[in-house]
Design an enzyme around this catalytic site. Sequence first.
Site, PDB file in Angstrom:
ATOM      1  N   SER A  94       0.850  -1.188   0.000  1.00 57.80           N
ATOM      2  CA  SER A  94       0.000   0.000   0.000  1.00 57.80           C
ATOM      3  C   SER A  94       0.881   1.232   0.000  1.00 57.80           C
ATOM      4  CB  SER A  94      -0.909  -0.001   1.236  1.00 57.80           C
ATOM      5  OG  SER A  94      -1.745   1.146   1.249  1.00 57.80           O
ATOM      6  N   HIS A  98       2.115  12.176  -0.660  1.00 60.63           N
ATOM      7  CA  HIS A  98       1.694  13.550  -0.403  1.00 60.63           C
ATOM      8  C   HIS A  98       2.775  14.489  -0.951  1.00 60.63           C
ATOM      9  CE1 HIS A  98      -1.736  12.446   2.075  1.00 60.63           C
ATOM     10  NE2 HIS A  98      -0.965  11.620   2.748  1.00 60.63           N
ATOM     11  N   HIS A 108      -2.922   7.410  -4.070  1.00 60.90           N
ATOM     12  CA  HIS A 108      -2.960   6.201  -3.248  1.00 60.90           C
ATOM     13  C   HIS A 108      -3.062   4.994  -4.173  1.00 60.90           C
ATOM     14  CE1 HIS A 108      -5.893   3.058  -1.919  1.00 60.90           C
ATOM     15  NE2 HIS A 108      -5.028   2.942  -0.935  1.00 60.90           N
ATOM     16  N   ASN A 110      -2.986   0.382  -3.787  1.00 62.78           N
ATOM     17  CA  ASN A 110      -2.666  -0.832  -3.041  1.00 62.78           C
ATOM     18  C   ASN A 110      -3.089  -2.053  -3.834  1.00 62.78           C
ATOM     19  OD1 ASN A 110      -5.189  -2.283  -1.701  1.00 62.78           O
ATOM     20  ND2 ASN A 110      -5.588  -0.077  -1.627  1.00 62.78           N
ATOM     21  N   GLY A 261      -3.027  -4.761  14.013  1.00 62.00           N
ATOM     22  CA  GLY A 261      -1.911  -4.375  13.167  1.00 62.00           C
ATOM     23  C   GLY A 261      -1.056  -3.296  13.803  1.00 62.00           C
ATOM     24  N   ARG A 262       0.026  -2.994  13.116  1.00 63.99           N
ATOM     25  CA  ARG A 262       0.980  -2.000  13.620  1.00 63.99           C
ATOM     26  C   ARG A 262       0.462  -0.602  13.306  1.00 63.99           C
ATOM     27  NH1 ARG A 262       5.921   0.436  11.696  1.00 63.99           N
ATOM     28  NH2 ARG A 262       7.449   0.647  13.381  1.00 63.99           N
TER      29      ARG A 262
END
Length: 310
Positions: A94, A98, A108, A110, A261-262
């Site tokens: 993903s 910016h 974006h 993914n 998740g992290r």
Amino acid sequence: MNTVDSTQVRNYLLQLQDRLCRKLQEADGTGRFGLDLWDRPQGGGGRSRILRDGPVLEQAGVGFSHVMGDELPAAATEQRPELVGRNWQAMGVSLVIHPRNPYVPTSHANVRFFVAERPGDEPVWWFGGGFDLTPFYGFDADAIHWHRTAEEACRPFGADVYPRYKQWCDSYFHLPHRDEHRGIGGLFFDDLNAWGFERCFAFMRSVGDHFLPAYLPIVERRKDMPYGERERRFQLYRRGRYVEFNLLFDRGTKFGIQSGGRTESILMSLPPLARWEYGWTPEPGSAEERLYTRFLQPRDWLGEQSGSDD
């Protein structure tokens, strides 16, 4: 061959992350991606790569994750009760970019793969992904190029694929509380398994491989355009909409948080700076108003002719 081969998918994703970072570094000129390797206590891990404070890319994140577990979060099972009680693994790449110059769009992309297994049963698997573009100042030439490249990614898989996934993207990247689209769209697909593993995997690769040809020509065209405080303030204001969508509606963010998740890697999509302003409206006839009236509305960009903003 239609045997599910998660190792083959993982190898492609790692190679894709390397390629994306290399090409984005070249586009920026001097910025370099840092490498952050991480492990997930519940199973799996990943590598997050972040570029900060480049002359072209104010912040860019390209993350690879491969996580697994014994029980799926509610975000995954609420619509798929057959997944309850299965071991699972999810992997993907993903990215969110910016740029510094307000005339260069945020973007974006993914691509991801999910498989859930239980002894004695056929595995449940699917692919998902896509890419979308979020301009602050719209240009017809950029939008046409973006969507033509998206159509090229889909073309080998059937004439109906691009229109279907373009419409899905328009519907998905929409802020219902504002009745406003996030950008000019692109492609979005999920739960793809109807074509068999090999063809679905080939489509995922096509989407992943077409991101750079879609995005980098726009970066090159816009990165040196002069801008001032007005454009910068509008860019930061519109980045606030990006934050709203990612925190309130994005399925990947919800899955990542609910699956343990992290956090740093999940939220690397957020911009380094953003702003909100109460009740702001663009000046009539301004370039800012044109973003809302022409570019934040679903449109058949393949049917448009490139204009004078080339």
